[in-house]
Structures are given as structure tokens and as C-alpha cells.
Design a protein around this motif. Structure first.
Motif, PDB file in Angstrom:
ATOM      1  N   LEU A 298      -6.454   2.154 -11.247  1.00 19.11           N
ATOM      2  CA  LEU A 298      -5.423   1.411 -10.521  1.00 19.11           C
ATOM      3  C   LEU A 298      -5.826  -0.051 -10.336  1.00 19.11           C
ATOM      4  O   LEU A 298      -5.003  -0.957 -10.490  1.00 19.11           O
ATOM      5  CB  LEU A 298      -5.150   2.074  -9.166  1.00 19.11           C
ATOM      6  CG  LEU A 298      -4.372   3.394  -9.227  1.00 19.11           C
ATOM      7  CD1 LEU A 298      -4.423   4.125  -7.890  1.00 19.11           C
ATOM      8  CD2 LEU A 298      -2.924   3.159  -9.652  1.00 19.11           C
TER       9      LEU A 298
ATOM     10  N   ALA B  23      -1.205 -13.162  -4.682  1.00 22.74           N
ATOM     11  CA  ALA B  23      -0.272 -12.046  -4.495  1.00 22.74           C
ATOM     12  C   ALA B  23      -0.809 -10.780  -5.158  1.00 22.74           C
ATOM     13  O   ALA B  23      -0.727  -9.682  -4.590  1.00 22.74           O
ATOM     14  CB  ALA B  23       1.089 -12.400  -5.082  1.00 22.74           C
ATOM     15  N   GLY B  24      -1.380 -10.932  -6.345  1.00 23.20           N
ATOM     16  CA  GLY B  24      -1.940  -9.788  -7.053  1.00 23.20           C
ATOM     17  C   GLY B  24      -3.114  -9.195  -6.285  1.00 23.20           C
ATOM     18  O   GLY B  24      -3.226  -7.975  -6.151  1.00 23.20           O
TER      19      GLY B  24
ATOM     20  N   HIS C  65       0.084 -16.511  -7.730  1.00 20.78           N
ATOM     21  CA  HIS C  65       0.146 -15.187  -8.351  1.00 20.78           C
ATOM     22  C   HIS C  65      -1.172 -14.448  -8.209  1.00 20.78           C
ATOM     23  O   HIS C  65      -1.200 -13.242  -7.991  1.00 20.78           O
ATOM     24  CB  HIS C  65       0.523 -15.322  -9.826  1.00 20.78           C
ATOM     25  CG  HIS C  65       1.841 -15.986 -10.037  1.00 20.78           C
ATOM     26  ND1 HIS C  65       2.141 -16.709 -11.163  1.00 20.78           N
ATOM     27  CD2 HIS C  65       2.948 -16.056  -9.263  1.00 20.78           C
ATOM     28  CE1 HIS C  65       3.363 -17.183 -11.069  1.00 20.78           C
ATOM     29  NE2 HIS C  65       3.867 -16.804  -9.916  1.00 20.78           N
TER      30      HIS C  65
ATOM     31  N   ALA D  18      -2.046  -6.489 -14.847  1.00 28.11           N
ATOM     32  CA  ALA D  18      -0.656  -6.884 -14.622  1.00 28.11           C
ATOM     33  C   ALA D  18      -0.602  -8.299 -14.052  1.00 28.11           C
ATOM     34  O   ALA D  18       0.276  -9.094 -14.409  1.00 28.11           O
ATOM     35  CB  ALA D  18       0.023  -5.894 -13.686  1.00 28.11           C
ATOM     36  N   THR D  19      -1.540  -8.610 -13.185  1.00 26.70           N
ATOM     37  CA  THR D  19      -1.574  -9.947 -12.600  1.00 26.70           C
ATOM     38  C   THR D  19      -1.846 -11.003 -13.671  1.00 26.70           C
ATOM     39  O   THR D  19      -1.167 -12.038 -13.735  1.00 26.70           O
ATOM     40  CB  THR D  19      -2.651 -10.023 -11.500  1.00 26.70           C
ATOM     41  OG1 THR D  19      -2.396  -9.003 -10.533  1.00 26.70           O
ATOM     42  CG2 THR D  19      -2.623 -11.377 -10.822  1.00 26.70           C
TER      43      THR D  19
ATOM     44  N   ALA E 104      -1.929  -7.308  -3.209  1.00 22.24           N
ATOM     45  CA  ALA E 104      -1.313  -6.038  -3.608  1.00 22.24           C
ATOM     46  C   ALA E 104      -2.393  -5.007  -3.929  1.00 22.24           C
ATOM     47  O   ALA E 104      -2.351  -3.862  -3.463  1.00 22.24           O
ATOM     48  CB  ALA E 104      -0.400  -6.250  -4.808  1.00 22.24           C
TER      49      ALA E 104
ATOM     50  N   ARG F 166      -4.172  -3.867  -0.757  1.00 17.44           N
ATOM     51  CA  ARG F 166      -3.384  -2.909   0.017  1.00 17.44           C
ATOM     52  C   ARG F 166      -3.490  -1.506  -0.571  1.00 17.44           C
ATOM     53  O   ARG F 166      -3.517  -0.516   0.139  1.00 17.44           O
ATOM     54  CB  ARG F 166      -1.894  -3.306   0.031  1.00 17.44           C
ATOM     55  CG  ARG F 166      -1.525  -4.383   1.030  1.00 17.44           C
ATOM     56  CD  ARG F 166      -0.012  -4.470   1.239  1.00 17.44           C
ATOM     57  NE  ARG F 166       0.718  -4.836   0.035  1.00 17.44           N
ATOM     58  CZ  ARG F 166       0.839  -6.077  -0.425  1.00 17.44           C
ATOM     59  NH1 ARG F 166       0.274  -7.088   0.213  1.00 17.44           N
ATOM     60  NH2 ARG F 166       1.513  -6.327  -1.519  1.00 17.44           N
ATOM     61  N   MET F 167      -3.558  -1.474  -1.883  1.00 19.22           N
ATOM     62  CA  MET F 167      -3.628  -0.192  -2.568  1.00 19.22           C
ATOM     63  C   MET F 167      -4.918   0.556  -2.236  1.00 19.22           C
ATOM     64  O   MET F 167      -4.891   1.741  -1.919  1.00 19.22           O
ATOM     65  CB  MET F 167      -3.571  -0.448  -4.084  1.00 19.22           C
ATOM     66  CG  MET F 167      -2.791   0.558  -4.822  1.00 19.22           C
ATOM     67  SD  MET F 167      -2.461   0.157  -6.551  1.00 19.22           S
ATOM     68  CE  MET F 167      -3.739  -0.897  -7.133  1.00 19.22           C
ATOM     69  N   ILE F 168      -6.025  -0.136  -2.317  1.00 23.31           N
ATOM     70  CA  ILE F 168      -7.310   0.571  -2.291  1.00 23.31           C
ATOM     71  C   ILE F 168      -8.076   0.482  -0.977  1.00 23.31           C
ATOM     72  O   ILE F 168      -8.990   1.278  -0.741  1.00 23.31           O
ATOM     73  CB  ILE F 168      -8.236   0.078  -3.411  1.00 23.31           C
ATOM     74  CG1 ILE F 168      -8.541  -1.416  -3.234  1.00 23.31           C
ATOM     75  CG2 ILE F 168      -7.636   0.340  -4.773  1.00 23.31           C
ATOM     76  CD1 ILE F 168      -9.914  -1.772  -3.709  1.00 23.31           C
TER      77      ILE F 168
ATOM     78  N   ALA G  61      -5.561  -1.809 -13.639  1.00 22.44           N
ATOM     79  CA  ALA G  61      -4.153  -1.976 -13.983  1.00 22.44           C
ATOM     80  C   ALA G  61      -3.539  -3.127 -13.206  1.00 22.44           C
ATOM     81  O   ALA G  61      -2.800  -3.948 -13.759  1.00 22.44           O
ATOM     82  CB  ALA G  61      -3.410  -0.674 -13.699  1.00 22.44           C
ATOM     83  N   ALA G  62      -3.866  -3.213 -11.921  1.00 28.71           N
ATOM     84  CA  ALA G  62      -3.326  -4.298 -11.100  1.00 28.71           C
ATOM     85  C   ALA G  62      -3.831  -5.650 -11.598  1.00 28.71           C
ATOM     86  O   ALA G  62      -3.067  -6.626 -11.692  1.00 28.71           O
ATOM     87  CB  ALA G  62      -3.712  -4.086  -9.640  1.00 28.71           C
TER      88      ALA G  62
END
Lengths: 188, 188
Positions: free
Chosen positions: B153, B178-179, B175, B160-161, B182, B185-187, B156-157
Motif C-alpha cells: 500500500l 497531499a500524497g 502534491h 501514484a503520487t 494520504a 492516514r492509511m498506515i 502504491a501510494a
DNA sequence: CTCCAATGTCTGAGTAGTCAGTCTTTTATG
DNA sequence: CATAAAAGACTGACTACTCAGACATTGGAG
């Protein structure tokens, strides 16, 4: 001998291509795809003018099917989180039910044989997915972030989740759930 | 005429391969790589026994460099979030400073020419990155999730960033931020 | 310092093989 | 018989890799 209907043969080639590309990559010979489809290599070129044509049609078909499967079961009057969860389940179901389709689509997605217009068609098929995502992030921490970034992050999370599920299929449910929660924390 | 040092030529080939593969894909002819490196077609094969050898060495080199750059500037006594942020910045810096390296690495990563052992070497180079990630998720919502999923994950983040930054380089800083948020927050 | 042979590297045309796409022949159908 | 489609051998373009000779560098002898 009965001649198969033309559309069936086309579909046989598409299916064979999915299988062959999943296992041999995009460099797989057209002859191998034809053989797998039970069609002569000459015939293949009556159904698809060039290899690139075949790849583009395959791309569009897989992407469209993926989007349709993800959206299947999503209800209009549902809570947006439930819609997202339903999509997530549908998407993971599609990807894990036939891993070859996903592997092939992943290869096609990064190939430069796939034209701009095929990609546009693919994205259009994903429009409803985007709409649900837009509503999901509307009030969350990414409400001000560029939508493209949000889309990318969600796709990336979904991909990573599928990768992991394929790698350890014993606990689909747990991994699917963990992936969804992670994605949801990110965007909503 | 002065003969270039053998190591320089090897590096020239590696650099040329990075450039050529970024623009022509993995199917790029070795002849093109040799030409770009200013080396004869035959010579290339004295430095790398086969094309697959070249690809594997290139993969290891890029991955190692990526890991090293990401970790550069991370301080041992920092708060784990700051370590992660520093890594994130370093990683994005590497990927955006030379997009060709990233594009080539991305292609190599999904190629089946890359051997198990090359991948192992690459993953070993990323060990410290993993360690920081492990500490980051230790107390967060993913503390019970399989570590492999968390790694996937995060990667991947990050990917994507970078994709998004490459697509809209005007606002790198926003960006990137922001990436990172994000992903965090996920991990954590 | 000059010469020359020995050493090892570099070269690029050549080889064997592969593949997408074509074309002639064969086969099924109405 | 006429038509249309399928078959698969064939072609030409291209590729990874080779190899025999060219060439720069080195070091020792005079």
C-alpha cells in the motif's frame, strides 16, 4: 463440419490472448494465441487486422468488463461508503476470480501499443466509478486535492490489495477488508 | 587515442540502457543501446553476457540507487513520522529528478526477465525503508495487518503520487504533501 | 628514447532464428 | 457451381549474439 459462428471465434481469440499474454507477456507470438484459440494464424488476421488491434480491443474489453463487474450490485440510494464498499468487493471479486484477466490488463495498461482512444473508451467505462469516488472524498481530507491524484491513489490501493490477495489467497476476506479501510482512511 | 576506462564504458551502457528503455520499452534493440552508449554492438556483449544480464544489472542498480537516495537525510534520532516524511521527499526527489530512471525501473519491475535473485538484492536494498515503515505502522490502524500488505500500500501510494507529479509538475510540493498525508492516514 | 612484438580489447558484418502479416490453396456452404 | 471463409506455408524485416580481424596499449630490448 459445422463452421463456428464468427463472433464465437473472435471471442475465442480474445480469451486465448488473455491467457497467453498472462503467461508469456505482450511479446507472445500471435501464432501462439491463434493456436490456443484453435484458429490458424492466418485467420487471426481476418478478425484483427494487426496485433496492435487485437491488443487494443482486448484492453477495452477487459477494462469495460472490470468496470461493469465493480458496479454490479451498487445501489443508487445507498450510503456512499456502502457504494464504495460494494464496488471494492466487486472489483476484488473480478480480479481474484480470474487473475489472468487482471495480469493481462495490467500489462496492456502500461503498453505503448494501446492508443489514446482505447484509453479514453476505457476511462469512460470507469466514469461511474469516478463519480462514486468523487462523492466519497467530497467531505473528507482530500476534498481540496486534485481529483486525478485521488483517483490514482484509490487505484493504487486497490491494485496493491489485489496483489496481496493473489499472493496469499487464504485470507481474501480479511485482506479485502484491511485494504478497503486503508483506502477509505486515505480519501474520506 | 585514449581508451576509456572499462568501468566507464559499463556505466555508459547502463546509462544508455536507462534512456533507451524509458523511450522504447524493454523490446528496445541492444544495437540501439550500444549506439547510444557510443560502443559497438559487439562490445556490449563483452560487458554483459546477454541482454537479460544487462536488464538485471540495470534493475539492481536503479533499485539500489533509489533506496539509497530515499534514505539519504534520514536521521536515526528523528521522530518516526519525520523519518517517513524525509524518505518520502527523498524518494519523490529521485523519481522526479530523473523520470527516465523511474520509468525504466517500473518496466523492469514487471518484466519476467528479472530473476528471483535480482529481486532479492533489490529488496535487501530496501530493508531500511521497510524498517521505518514497520515502526510507523506499529501503533496505527494497520498494526495487525500483514506487513506485506502495508508495504504494498505504501509503495502504491508513493507510485501514484509520483505519477501525478510527473503529470503536473507545476505543483510538486503540494502534491507531494497531499500524497504523504494520504499515505500516513492509511498506515499510521 | 625508439622500435617492435605481445596482449587484450573493440569492432561490425555476419549468422541463425523469430515474428507479424500475406497469399495461395483448400474446404465448407447454399 | 459459386462464393466466402479458413488454413498454413511463406516472406521480408528484424533481432540477439558471434567471431575473425583491426587496433590501441604496454613493456622489454637495443
Amino acid at each position: 463440419m459445422a463452421r463456428p459462428r464468427s463472433e464465437d471465434r473472435r471471442n475465442a481469440i480474445i480469451a486465448a490472448a488473455t491467457h497467453v499474454i498472462a503467461n508469456h507477456g505482450l511479446a507472445a507470438p500471435t501464432a501462439l494465441i491463434a493456436k490456443e484459440a484453435g484458429v490458424s494464424n492466418g485467420s487471426l488476421f481476418t478478425y484483427f487486422g494487426t496485433k496492435a488491434d487485437l491488443l487494443n480491443q482486448l484492453y477495452v474489453e477487459l477494462k469495460t468488463e472490470m468496470a461493469a463487474t465493480a458496479l454490479d450490485g451498487v445501489l443508487v440510494d445507498q450510503d456512499v461508503r456502502d457504494q464504495m464498499a460494494s464496488m471494492w468487493r466487486g472489483w476484488l471479486g473480478w480480479a481474484t476470480a480470474d487473475p489472468e484477466k487482471r495480469r493481462t490488463l495490467a500489462q496492456l495498461a502500461v503498453s505503448d501499443e494501446i492508443t489514446r482512444s482505447s484509453r479514453d473508451v476505457g476511462n469512460r467505462a470507469m466514469a461511474e466509478v469516478s463519480a462514486i469516488l468523487e462523492r466519497s472524498r467530497e467531505t473528507g481530507p482530500m476534498r481540496a486535492a486534485p481529483f486525478g491524484l485521488v483517483v490514482g491513489l484509490m487505484n493504487a490501493a486497490a491494485d496493491a490489495t489485489v496483489d496481496f490477495i493473489v499472493h496469499d489467497p487464504a485470507n481474501v476476506e480479511a485482506h479485502s477488508q484491511a485494504g478497503f479501510e486503508a483506502m477509505w482512511r486515505m480519501i474520506a
